[in-house]
Design a protein around this motif. Structure first.
Motif, mmCIF file in Angstrom:
data_model
loop_
_atom_site.group_PDB
_atom_site.id
_atom_site.type_symbol
_atom_site.label_atom_id
_atom_site.label_comp_id
_atom_site.label_asym_id
_atom_site.label_seq_id
_atom_site.Cartn_x
_atom_site.Cartn_y
_atom_site.Cartn_z
ATOM 1 N N GLN A 88 -29.104 -15.828 -1.668
ATOM 2 C CA GLN A 88 -27.685 -16.071 -1.386
ATOM 3 C C GLN A 88 -27.382 -17.540 -1.116
ATOM 4 O OE1 GLN A 88 -29.500 -13.616 0.422
ATOM 5 N NE2 GLN A 88 -28.915 -12.122 -1.123
ATOM 6 N N PHE A 335 -26.626 -11.737 -7.061
ATOM 7 C CA PHE A 335 -26.290 -13.142 -6.829
ATOM 8 C C PHE A 335 -26.874 -13.997 -7.947
ATOM 9 C CE2 PHE A 335 -26.084 -11.112 -2.744
ATOM 10 C CZ PHE A 335 -25.008 -11.722 -2.099
ATOM 11 N N SER A 336 -26.040 -14.846 -8.520
ATOM 12 C CA SER A 336 -26.534 -15.796 -9.514
ATOM 13 C C SER A 336 -27.443 -16.812 -8.828
ATOM 14 C CB SER A 336 -25.365 -16.511 -10.192
ATOM 15 O OG SER A 336 -24.584 -15.598 -10.926
ATOM 16 N N ASP A 387 -7.708 -12.964 -3.706
ATOM 17 C CA ASP A 387 -8.072 -14.193 -4.410
ATOM 18 C C ASP A 387 -7.019 -15.279 -4.216
ATOM 19 O OD1 ASP A 387 -9.722 -15.714 -6.273
ATOM 20 O OD2 ASP A 387 -8.095 -15.416 -7.703
ATOM 21 N N THR A 391 -7.814 -18.662 -2.033
ATOM 22 C CA THR A 391 -7.749 -19.940 -2.721
ATOM 23 C C THR A 391 -6.838 -20.920 -1.981
ATOM 24 O OG1 THR A 391 -8.100 -18.818 -4.845
ATOM 25 C CG2 THR A 391 -7.231 -21.053 -4.930
ATOM 26 N N GLU A 409 -17.396 -5.223 -2.196
ATOM 27 C CA GLU A 409 -17.868 -6.234 -3.145
ATOM 28 C C GLU A 409 -18.564 -5.636 -4.360
ATOM 29 O OE1 GLU A 409 -20.162 -9.110 -0.906
ATOM 30 O OE2 GLU A 409 -18.838 -8.878 0.826
ATOM 31 N N PRO A 422 -12.836 -15.569 -9.903
ATOM 32 C CA PRO A 422 -14.019 -15.269 -9.075
ATOM 33 C C PRO A 422 -13.618 -14.495 -7.819
ATOM 34 C CG PRO A 422 -13.329 -17.527 -8.703
ATOM 35 C CD PRO A 422 -12.401 -16.979 -9.757
ATOM 36 N N GLN A 425 -16.236 -13.734 -4.984
ATOM 37 C CA GLN A 425 -16.524 -14.920 -4.181
ATOM 38 C C GLN A 425 -15.402 -15.186 -3.183
ATOM 39 O OE1 GLN A 425 -17.223 -14.571 -7.316
ATOM 40 N NE2 GLN A 425 -19.380 -15.113 -7.526
ATOM 41 N N SER A 426 -14.160 -14.899 -3.580
ATOM 42 C CA SER A 426 -13.023 -15.052 -2.661
ATOM 43 C C SER A 426 -13.133 -14.072 -1.503
ATOM 44 C CB SER A 426 -11.706 -14.830 -3.412
ATOM 45 O OG SER A 426 -11.488 -15.846 -4.367
ATOM 46 N N ARG A 428 -15.975 -12.775 -0.304
ATOM 47 C CA ARG A 428 -17.079 -13.212 0.557
ATOM 48 C C ARG A 428 -16.692 -14.426 1.394
ATOM 49 N NH1 ARG A 428 -21.621 -12.346 -4.239
ATOM 50 N NH2 ARG A 428 -21.941 -10.118 -3.864
ATOM 51 N N LEU A 429 -15.931 -15.335 0.801
ATOM 52 C CA LEU A 429 -15.461 -16.505 1.544
ATOM 53 C C LEU A 429 -14.538 -16.078 2.683
ATOM 54 C CD1 LEU A 429 -15.207 -19.575 1.912
ATOM 55 C CD2 LEU A 429 -13.349 -19.531 0.239
ATOM 56 N N SER A 432 -16.515 -14.516 5.484
ATOM 57 C CA SER A 432 -17.254 -15.552 6.205
ATOM 58 C C SER A 432 -16.340 -16.331 7.153
ATOM 59 C CB SER A 432 -17.905 -16.514 5.206
ATOM 60 O OG SER A 432 -18.548 -17.578 5.849
#
Length: 438
Positions: A88, A335-336, A387, A391, A409, A422, A425-426, A428-429, A432
């Motif tokens: 991660q 996860f990339s 998202d 953003t 997710e 994405p 990712q939004s 998860r952000l 967090s």
């Protein structure tokens, strides 16, 4: 076949490894074992640099109720305790163990006809966690505060490419079912279901050939394990959608499965319970699928925790020149990776090497407000608003308007988005940032 509302059909690409039998990964020289490979607090180190350890020996103990023991994957020497990035991208503590080539295994005492309390204790001692990706300590999960009446085993494995649970049910069916029965005994339930997607008919037939296993059309007798055939649809294997499909109960927003009388466990976790109770083995190995058209020889392998991905890639013949993306886990919730400088954990069910024909490399464009993300969301959220507000940096609105904290997710929204936003990712952000704020 049973299912849930929402979700979508996605090419599963499971044919690459569906018929590949499990191969054991050879021991390599160096292992890097993370002290934080489960939900909860990282484990506390109980060995020192320079110590000699046995295979399966405790090297770090659970530091709180929600934590898990960690054991050495090999016999060898503790070379160092260092910080490395995990899949991660987080920097965590790792124990570097160098193999000495020996195979002296440190086993726990085998348990004969154990009590509920003994099973729970053994699950905790062995360091067993949810092996479908979340990594929640199993000893905590099987001691719910709410009364429960049903155990559901998640055999859906709805992530594309992955086949490790599928192969485990085919090749190790007796141990798997023994683990399921031990879990049911520990929880104290009589109703046991195995949810299985319809693209795993070999596993379905293998299970139904066992004594005491029936399908959901057969009248149930006491002690029977019921296999529920599920429609092939993503994300069928998510806890809440699986519960809806198997027993037609809806987990409330923000609630746990125990709120509707259910506990959900992964196939590999059930087998690990059998291995710990019957064979006395701690959890330091797991099955994983190495797949994608970018890997020379896709395989289902049994790998030791802490194995470098470089060694796994070499074992599978190396990467092809047209590989454009590396993924830890499945393509939807994985996860990339920036490279191969990552080591396996208890929760790693797969590693993928994807070509440009399998992975999108198109950059995102502005949202066109088509609403596709909302139409497929299994949690009935508004992903476009998550998202948008994330953003903008307005994370409170991403939670209030979009419902970010209720998202698990699954990635359905990002997959169908024509603008390639994405969205995950939004989410998860946002989570967090809300955690920081709290």
């Amino acid at each position: 076949m049973k299912t849930f509302k929402g979700g979508f059909h996605v090419p599963d690409n499971k044919d690459l490894t569906a018929s590949e039998s499990i191969k054991e990964m050879p021991i390599v020289t160096d292992y890097f074992v993370s002290l934080s490979q489960h939900i909860g607090k990282p484990a506390e180190l109980v060995v020192n640099v320079g110590d000699t350890v046995k295979e399966g020996q405790l090297i770090a103990k659970a530091s709180s109720f929600v934590s898990a023991n960690i054991h050495s994957p090999v016999c060898g020497e503790v070379v160092d305790v260092t910080k490395r990035k995990n899949a991660q991208g987080n920097v965590v503590d790792y124990v570097h163990i160098r193999s000495n080539g020996k195979q002296d295994v440190d086993l726990l005492p085998k348990l004969d006809n154990p009590t509920r309390e003994q099973i729970v204790q053994r699950v905790g001692d062995a360091g067993i966690v949810g092996m479908g990706g979340a990594g929640f300590p199993t000893a905590v999960k099987i001691q719910p505060k709410d009364p429960v009446d049903s155990l559901i085993i998640n055999g859906a494995e709805c992530e594309p490419y992955l086949n490790c649970d599928n192969r485990l049910m085919i090749e190790r069916v007796e141990g798997f079912l023994a683990g399921v029965k031990l879990l049911a005994k520990a929880i104290g339930v009589q109703n046991v279901y195995i949810g299985l997607e319809a693209n795993k008919m070999e596993a379905y037939d293998t299970l139904l050939a066992q004594e005491g296993v029936i399908n959901d059309k057969t009248p149930k007798q006491e002690g029977d394990i019921v296999v529920v055939l599920l429609k092939k649809k993503y994300p069928q294997g998510a806890e809440k959608t699986l519960i809806k499909a198997c027993v037609n109960r809806e987990v409330p927003v923000g609630g746990l499965p125990s709120a509707v009388g259910c506990i959900v466990c992964n196939v590999a976790s059930a087998y690990a319970v059998y291995d710990a109770v019957v064979n006395g083995k701690t959890l330091y190995k797991r099955l994983m699928t190495v797949s994608g058209r970018g890997i020379a020889t896709p395989k289902n392998i049994e790998v030791r925790v802490g194995t470098p991905l470089t060694a796994i890639v070499d074992f599978c013949g190396g990467l092809k020149d047209d590989t454009v993306k590396l993924v830890s886990g499945g393509p939807m919730m994985g996860f990339s990776l920036a490279g191969l400088d990552v080591c396996t954990t208890k929760t790693d069910s797969g590693f993928l090497a994807l070509t440009d024909k399998e992975a999108s490399t198109v950059l995102p464009t502005p949202c066109i407000n088509c609403g596709r993300c909302a139409s497929v969301c299994p949690m009935k959220l508004m992903p476009m608003y998550i998202d948008f507000y994330a953003t903008c940096g307005d994370y409170d609105s991403a939670v209030k308007v979009g419902g970010a904290m209720n998202c698990f997710e699954c990635g359905t929204c990002a997959y169908v988005c024509p603008a390639k936003r994405p969205i995950v990712q939004s989410v998860r952000l946002t989570k967090s940032k809300m955690k920081e704020k709290k």
